[in-house]
Design a protein around this motif. Structure first.
Motif, PDB file in Angstrom:
ATOM      1  N   GLU A   1       0.833  -1.206   0.000  1.00 45.14           N
ATOM      2  CA  GLU A   1       0.000   0.000   0.000  1.00 45.14           C
ATOM      3  C   GLU A   1       0.871   1.261   0.000  1.00 45.14           C
ATOM      4  OE1 GLU A   1      -3.293   1.704   3.018  1.00 45.14           O
ATOM      5  OE2 GLU A   1      -3.307  -0.471   2.698  1.00 45.14           O
TER       6      GLU A   1
ATOM      7  N   SER B   1       2.468   1.816  -3.392  1.00 40.68           N
ATOM      8  CA  SER B   1       1.639   2.357  -4.473  1.00 40.68           C
ATOM      9  C   SER B   1       1.353   3.837  -4.225  1.00 40.68           C
ATOM     10  CB  SER B   1       0.360   1.534  -4.660  1.00 40.68           C
ATOM     11  OG  SER B   1      -0.603   1.909  -3.720  1.00 40.68           O
ATOM     12  N   SER B   2       1.233   4.223  -2.966  1.00 44.41           N
ATOM     13  CA  SER B   2       1.013   5.654  -2.710  1.00 44.41           C
ATOM     14  C   SER B   2       2.291   6.449  -2.990  1.00 44.41           C
ATOM     15  CB  SER B   2       0.459   5.840  -1.298  1.00 44.41           C
ATOM     16  OG  SER B   2       1.284   6.655  -0.526  1.00 44.41           O
TER      17      SER B   2
ATOM     18  N   GLU C   1       2.555   6.949  -6.705  1.00 38.10           N
ATOM     19  CA  GLU C   1       1.659   8.008  -7.172  1.00 38.10           C
ATOM     20  C   GLU C   1       2.309   9.386  -6.948  1.00 38.10           C
ATOM     21  OE1 GLU C   1      -2.320   7.844  -5.424  1.00 38.10           O
ATOM     22  OE2 GLU C   1      -2.396  10.021  -5.753  1.00 38.10           O
ATOM     23  N   ARG C   2       2.900   9.559  -5.776  1.00 32.59           N
ATOM     24  CA  ARG C   2       3.605  10.820  -5.506  1.00 32.59           C
ATOM     25  C   ARG C   2       4.747  11.049  -6.492  1.00 32.59           C
ATOM     26  NH1 ARG C   2       3.092  13.151  -0.182  1.00 32.59           N
ATOM     27  NH2 ARG C   2       1.231  12.202   0.683  1.00 32.59           N
TER      28      ARG C   2
ATOM     29  N   SER D   1       9.202   2.662  -0.641  1.00 32.71           N
ATOM     30  CA  SER D   1       8.481   3.270   0.483  1.00 32.71           C
ATOM     31  C   SER D   1       9.137   2.908   1.807  1.00 32.71           C
ATOM     32  CB  SER D   1       7.041   2.787   0.468  1.00 32.71           C
ATOM     33  OG  SER D   1       7.010   1.375   0.461  1.00 32.71           O
TER      34      SER D   1
ATOM     35  N   ASP E   1      -5.701  17.547   0.976  1.00 31.69           N
ATOM     36  CA  ASP E   1      -4.962  16.675   0.082  1.00 31.69           C
ATOM     37  C   ASP E   1      -5.265  16.996  -1.377  1.00 31.69           C
ATOM     38  OD1 ASP E   1      -3.052  14.741   0.592  1.00 31.69           O
ATOM     39  OD2 ASP E   1      -4.356  13.180  -0.248  1.00 31.69           O
TER      40      ASP E   1
END
Lengths: 433, 471
Positions: free
Chosen positions: A259, A262-263, A266-267, A294, B243
């Motif tokens: 998780e 994947s975040s 995206e960043r 990460s 956000d």
């Protein structure tokens, strides 16, 4: 039996000066190395193989020496010692880097004796032979010497490359050319952290009682990461594992890791930061692995909760939550580039059973100790981890010295260790061929 | 007939790195004309009279009052600060009522300044202000006051500006200031209002956002129902909204101004999206008793300082203006307490230049030569010549000609200075001069930094004046 014939141009070269049988025996060790298994004991204990390592690996390849933060201004220098070599890495007046052998051309004395400093001309402390920053001998008092020609006694020079603020040196006459290709791979990952705007927060030198290859092997896997409780707070201990290899007790961590990754990705896409894994550890001469991965918790830095350890962002980075950009370079370095700081690691072999591991913590050059960062907190995780790693390496070194030692299998999660060894074996064999 | 304009793709402007307030350069300058401009520096609070010159009605029940100082001086302040104004609410001969209002104008246009006052129907002061303050009205003021303001130099300059209702006032000053300055910045404004027509300054904000690629403005309509055609956000502040407008809030400095409830929520949410609490600056607009007390303390302190300054100026105006740079730091925000970004400011560099020089953020030369020279009058004096070299550690004075190399004279007099090349190359004779001037013709044996630190090579130097040498 006959003594080896030495060609004239090989004076001082080690491998070629070895007796033929010994060289044949060592070549066989390389040739019959069992793939997927740790090396035979002599690779870790034999002074002759160490000499070959120094010639074939450290004498031929691009070696990580330090970063721009260590020599920001003209005249700043560091001395870098490994095996029999001592190099002066000096920032010249043009902003470039000069690499000079730290061996006076008069009687061979070390010209600069400090680990780091700042100098104008380079003056040997023994008889004051004075060299320019380019290495040219510009002064040697020579009363009565009619035939003394200063032009014949410049300090020997070596090659240097500065990429994204990292400084690499190569003492080979003709350095391997694919380093430039490797540079193109890692430069875009590192450039956003702008090392030219960093300063040294702390530098640690530890001597590990272990062969340099054991130090590198230990760094290339996280199978042993249960032994790093401080690091495991922020670094996912599933590092190096893939789907299907996850032990039950790490399943939850694995999910959290996926998780977070994947975040992070995206960043990275949002900011145009590369994150893909590039893994060419043994498929090119200048072997590399790089990725942006990460971190656990807040995902910012190597702290217990994953929060930032310095309040000043590096370069023009927009965000602290950038995990860690990690790079492995063959043969002697690894790096962690975070939003708030950078850690560089260089391994400098001393002899077959001792290695210097130099760890340098860099923060933004306008970060103020005690205000923007707490030095103890900044360095805590990796100081602990380095000590633990030192102990692991030393356990292996002791084992390699035992008659009971025989090579053991690298596990699936240790495939990068195998890649390192495979790289090493190939490079030495090419050199000995 | 109206000609239709065509949109043309325009490149991003080339900019220097970060933001720097113009007074940094003024305060650091030694040139006479710039020194005169020190009045523009953000100095100590003062008590002064100001005359209203313009009133501008704003949306949302605000009125902007533009003032100029009666003494003709500019008002020096930092974007985000406020002034305390004495309003003669009960008549000219009665005790005035004090109120603090944030400055909404930019300190980069210092010849006039403005406050923007929201009319609070049940209030004592604001309705009076709206009805009575007109061009020509003269009021007594104290200011500038307040630690809620932009830093004087910021090479990162990434901000999230949060405003609710009249809380836009100091934020507006910040936006106007940034817009008026060159340099890299990245500004996101999130502005909460109660009704679609109630966003003060929205036309100007829209204009700035349309011409300044560094500034983005978002509006949100509280929790009321949104009217037809509303294109902004809706709902109160949430983590998701933060956000959405600033997914990189985590890496920004956040300035927030508004009612207490709003700011309390903001504090919580900012933590949730990963903003470090040392990156959050807040100004409470309608506070509880405690915040009011804090402001009272701040004002009392400002008044004390103002009084001291007034006395100093009365005593010697010239000395006072000379000493202006010492006024720095009075209202530094906490994160800057160590003076990381001093008046020295940012070095000039474009963001793309990779060969930028070293930054002098830590204040530049820190090697003050020692002022107190030891007493050389008791030393023996040897040699002949027009100048005297005093060697402090050896304890001897050496007379020397202005053409003679210092090293030889020193060695003849028994001063132990190691030397090898005697041509300024090897640096082995390097010594520290405690005072005096030399002329040096070295050949790389010494670096500029060492010279700055007071060192020289006596082998290739002649004396220009009497000297005191640490050897």
């Amino acid at each position: 039996m006959s003594a080896p014939v030495l060609p004239l141009n090989s004076r001082g070269k080690l491998a070629s000066s070895l007796p033929a049988e010994q060289l044949a025996e060592i070549s066989q060790l390389f040739e019959f190395r069992r793939t997927g298994y740790s090396l035979d004991a002599p690779f870790y204990t034999d002074p002759t193989i160490f000499k070959i390592d120094m010639e074939a690996i450290f004498g031929q390849h691009w070696i990580f020496a330090g970063s721009v933060a260590e020599l920001p201004e003209p005249g700043d220098y560091i001395t870098v010692d490994y095996g029999p070599y001592s190099l002066i890495v000096l920032r010249n007046d043009d902003g470039g880097v000069n690499v000079l052998h730290n061996v006076c051309r008069h009687r061979g004395a070390r010209v600069l004796t400090e680990a780091a400093g700042s100098t104008g001309n380079l003056v040997c402390g023994y008889h004051s032979w004075t060299y320019s920053a380019e290495g040219n001998l510009i002064h040697a008092s020579a009363p009565g010497e009619a035939k003394f020609d200063k032009n014949c006694f410049a300090l020997k020079r070596a090659h240097s490359r500065e990429v994204a603020g990292l400084i690499f040196v190569c003492i080979a006459d003709e350095p391997p050319t694919d380093f430039d290709e490797t540079s193109k791979i890692f430069e875009p990952y590192l450039a956003p952290h702008d090392l030219s705007k960093t300063k040294i927060a702390y530098q640690q030198n530890i001597i590990e009682e272990g062969n340099w290859k054991l130090v590198m092997e230990n760094n290339r896997e996280c199978y042993h990461c249960d032994g790093h409780p401080e690091l495991a707070c922020s670094l996912f201990p599933t590092w190096g594992l893939t789907e299907g290899l996850i032990p039950a007790h790490l399943e939850e961590v694995w999910d959290r890791n996926k998780e977070a990754q994947s975040s992070l990705e995206e960043r990275c896409r949002r900011y145009g930061l590369p994150y893909e894994v590039v893994e060419e550890l043994d498929t090119r001469i200048a072997g590399i692995r790089i990725s942006r991965e990460s971190l656990d918790g807040e995902g910012e830095s190597f702290s217990a909760d994953g929060r930032r350890l310095s309040k000043k962002l590096l370069g023009d980075l927009p965000d602290f939550r950038l995990g860690r950009c990690s790079m492995h370079l063959q043969p002697n370095s690894w790096f962690h580039f975070l939003g708030d700081h950078v850690i560089t690691f260089g391994v400098f072999p001393i002899n077959e059973h001792q290695s210097l591991v130099r760890t340098t913590w860099l923060v933004a050059d306008d970060a103020v100790e005690g205000v923007d960062y707490d030095l103890e907190k900044l360095t805590y995780t990796w100081k602990q981890t380095n000590l633990q790693d030192k102990a692991f390496v030393e356990l292996c070194q002791q084992g390699a010295g035992s008659p009971a030692y025989e090579p053991g299998p690298y596990m699936k999660s240790e495939y990068q260790v195998e890649a390192f060894i495979n790289w090493y074996v190939q490079r030495v064999q090419e050199h000995l061929a | 007939m109206i000609e239709l304009l065509t949109e043309t793709a325009i490149q991003e402007p080339q900019r220097i790195r970060g933001l720097e307030m113009p007074w940094n350069r003024v305060m650091g300058s030694t040139e006479a004309p710039a020194r005169a401009a020190r009045a523009l520096g953000p100095w100590h609070p003062q008590e002064f009279m100001a005359e209203c010159v313009e009133t501008v009605p704003e949306a949302g029940g605000l009125m902007t009052f533009v003032f100029r100082r009666c003494d003709g001086a500019p008002l020096a302040f930092r974007a985000g600060q406020y002034v305390n104004v004495a309003f003669p609410v009960n008549g000219e001969d009665k005790e005035p009522v004090d109120r603090s209002y944030s400055l909404s104008s930019s300190p980069t246009e210092p010849w006039t300044f403005s406050i923007s006052v929201k009319r609070d129907g049940g209030g004592l002061v604001s309705p009076w202000v709206h009805e009575n303050v007109k061009p020509g009205t003269v009021l007594e003021m104290l200011g500038p006051v307040g630690a809620f303001h932009l830093p004087d130099a910021d090479r990162r300059a990434r901000y999230l500006l949060l405003a609710a209702g009249a809380g836009i006032t100091p934020i507006m000053s910040m936006v106007r200031t940034i817009h008026s300055l060159p340099g890299h910045a990245d500004v996101v404004v999130l502005y909460h209002g109660a009704e679609a027509g109630g966003f003060a300054f929205h036309q100007e904000l829209a204009y700035i956002a349309s011409v300044d690629s560094r500034v983005k403005v978002f509006y949100s309509l509280g929790d009321r129902s949104k009217p037809e055609g509303w294109e902004g956000l809706s709902g109160r502040l949430t983590a998701a909204m933060l956000d959405e407008v600033a997914p990189d809030a985590n890496g920004r400095q956040v300035y927030a101004c508004g009612p207490e409830g709003y700011l309390n929520t903001a504090t919580e949410l900012l933590k949730k999206v990963g903003v470090d609490d040392t990156s959050i600056y807040m100004e409470f607009f309608t506070g509880d008793r405690q915040t009011l007390l804090e402001y009272q303390a701040e004002l009392a302190h400002a008044a004390d300082i103002a009084e001291e300054i007034a006395e100093e100026i009365a005593d010697s105006a010239e000395d006072y203006f000379e000493s202006q740079p010492t006024a720095f730091g009075l209202y530094e925000p906490g994160y800057d307490a160590e003076g990381t970004l001093k008046a020295g400011g940012l070095p000039l560099e474009t963001v793309d230049a990779d060969a930028a020089g070293p930054e002098a953020l830590d204040g530049g030369s820190d090697t003050e030569p020692e002022t107190a020279s030891p007493d050389a009058s008791s030393f023996d004096t040897v040699g002949t010549g027009s100048l005297t070299l005093s060697f402090m550690r050896t304890g001897i004075n050496v007379r020397i000609d202005p053409t003679e190399h210092i090293l030889g004279a020193a060695q003849r007099a028994g001063v132990r200075i190691g030397a090898n090349c005697k041509e300024g190359m090897c640096g082995s004779c390097k010594v520290v001069k405690l005072s005096g001037e030399v002329e040096m013709n070295h050949q790389g044996g010494i670096r500029a930094r060492e010279i700055d630190a007071g060192k020289f090579l006596p082998c290739c130097s002649t004396a220009r004046t009497d000297m005191v040498i640490d050897a």
